[in-house]
Design an enzyme around this catalytic site. Structure first.
Site, short mmCIF file in Angstrom:
data_model
loop_
_atom_site.label_atom_id
_atom_site.label_comp_id
_atom_site.label_asym_id
_atom_site.label_seq_id
_atom_site.Cartn_x
_atom_site.Cartn_y
_atom_site.Cartn_z
N ASN A 10 0.86 -1.19 0.00
CA ASN A 10 0.00 0.00 0.00
C ASN A 10 0.90 1.24 0.00
OD1 ASN A 10 -1.46 2.27 1.00
ND2 ASN A 10 -3.07 0.91 1.70
N HIS A 13 0.91 6.14 1.91
CA HIS A 13 1.72 7.04 2.75
C HIS A 13 2.74 7.83 1.96
CE1 HIS A 13 -0.31 6.06 6.30
NE2 HIS A 13 0.31 4.94 6.60
N HIS A 46 -5.73 3.52 -1.63
CA HIS A 46 -7.08 3.81 -1.15
C HIS A 46 -7.45 5.21 -1.63
CE1 HIS A 46 -9.92 3.99 2.65
NE2 HIS A 46 -10.54 4.32 1.53
N ARG A 48 -9.72 7.94 -1.18
CA ARG A 48 -10.73 8.34 -0.18
C ARG A 48 -11.64 9.41 -0.73
NH1 ARG A 48 -10.40 7.42 5.13
NH2 ARG A 48 -8.81 5.95 5.78
N ARG A 52 -7.52 12.83 0.48
CA ARG A 52 -6.47 13.45 1.28
C ARG A 52 -5.06 12.96 0.95
NH1 ARG A 52 -8.53 10.89 6.63
NH2 ARG A 52 -7.25 9.04 6.82
N GLU A 73 -8.63 0.14 -2.82
CA GLU A 73 -9.50 0.15 -1.64
C GLU A 73 -10.48 1.29 -1.81
OE1 GLU A 73 -7.27 0.61 1.93
OE2 GLU A 73 -6.14 -1.22 1.64
N THR A 104 -8.41 3.28 8.20
CA THR A 104 -9.62 2.45 8.27
C THR A 104 -9.72 1.86 9.67
OG1 THR A 104 -9.17 1.93 5.97
CG2 THR A 104 -10.86 0.62 7.07
N GLU A 154 -10.93 -9.75 3.06
CA GLU A 154 -9.65 -9.36 3.66
C GLU A 154 -9.88 -9.30 5.15
OE1 GLU A 154 -7.48 -5.87 2.23
OE2 GLU A 154 -6.53 -5.68 4.20
N HIS A 194 -3.58 -4.98 7.88
CA HIS A 194 -3.66 -3.88 8.84
C HIS A 194 -2.69 -4.12 9.99
CE1 HIS A 194 -5.84 -0.12 9.67
NE2 HIS A 194 -5.10 -0.24 10.74
#
Ligand code: PXP
Length: 245
Positions: A10, A13, A46, A48, A52, A73, A104, A154, A194
């Site tokens: 992922n 970040h 992801h 959103r 952001r 995602e 999440t 998941e 996660h």
């Protein structure tokens, strides 16, 4: 039997860091190329509702350059389903989204949102997109994901990864084991993610029916010190040691 557990990195970040200055770097698209060169089997982002970190531009570019698998995602909103149908990632992972949340916070409540989830799954699958649903390791939610037509679940590994005692960790691992078993019995593929990192991944990599782990925060954090290639490779080493890949 050779068990292949794929690693999807992922890169949200990387975009978070870009947005800290509102400029053009670091670019999550460049990060994806490095992750793939290091051996990652997939890239996750992801998108959103508030945009952001990841932007539409990132997902579109990733769609054209990712050579492994692109996992998007997304919340089960009309806007996101339409966007996914246009971009066509290889996999969509349906997640809950609360405005203002840091990350999440838990699995999607499939039971409560059954009609909306069913509709989203149907539209995505009709377009040839594999659908996974992020859920708590809970029998009822897993059965509901099956009823909604998902290909995979998941399993949320947050409680496992945040366990503060060995007993608690053992208990959470047992919950994950049971959930992965139930999903397999129902014919669902199993992903997990996660809070996973180089230290806690080992036991998760041995869950039954596990196809993929999705890891973001720990890889990007360690990349600051070790470089992105090194951070991806050390996770792959754990996966391969555990699954004999
Ligand atoms: N899977 C899902 C559904 C997530 O929402 C996240 C966090 O964005 C992850 C996996 C990755 O979690 P982490 O960043 O803690 O590795």
């Amino acid at each position: 039997m050779i068990v292949v557990v794929r690693l999807s990195v992922n890169v949200d970040h990387v975009a978070t860091l870009r947005e800290a200055r509102g400029g053009i770097e670091p670019d999550p698209v460049a990060a994806a190329v490095i992750c793939e060169l290091a051996g990652a089997d997939g890239i996750t982002v992801h998108l959103r509702g508030d945009r952001r970190h990841i932007k539409e531009r990132d997902v579109r570019l990733l769609r054209s350059i990712v050579k492994t698998e692109l996992n998007l995602e997304m919340a089960i909103t009309e806007e996101m389903v339409n966007f996914a149908l246009e971009v066509k990632p290889d996999q969509c992972t349906l997640v809950p989204e609360r405005p203002g949340e840091r990350t999440t916070e838990g699995g999607l409540d499939v039971i409560k949102n059954m009609e909306a989830v069913k509709e989203a799954v149907k539209r995505l699958r009709e377009a040839g997109i594999r659908v996974s649903i992020f859920v708590e390791p809970d029998d009822e939610q897993i059965r509901a994901a099956k009823e909604a037509g998902a290909d995979r679940v998941e399993l949320n590994t947050r409680a496992y990864s945040e366990a503060s005692t060995l007993e608690e960790r053992e208990m959470e691992l047992e919950r994950l084991n049971h959930a992965a078993h139930v999903a397999g019995e129902l014919g669902l593929g199993v992903n997990a993610g996660h809070g996973l990192n180089v230290r806690n991944l080992g036991p998760v990599a041995e869950l039954p029916n596990l196809l993929e782990v999705s890891i973001g925060h720990s890889i990007i954090s360690r990349a600051v010190f070790l470089g992105l290639e090194g951070a991806v490779k050390e996770i792959l080493e754990v996966l391969r040691r555990k699954t004999g890949q």
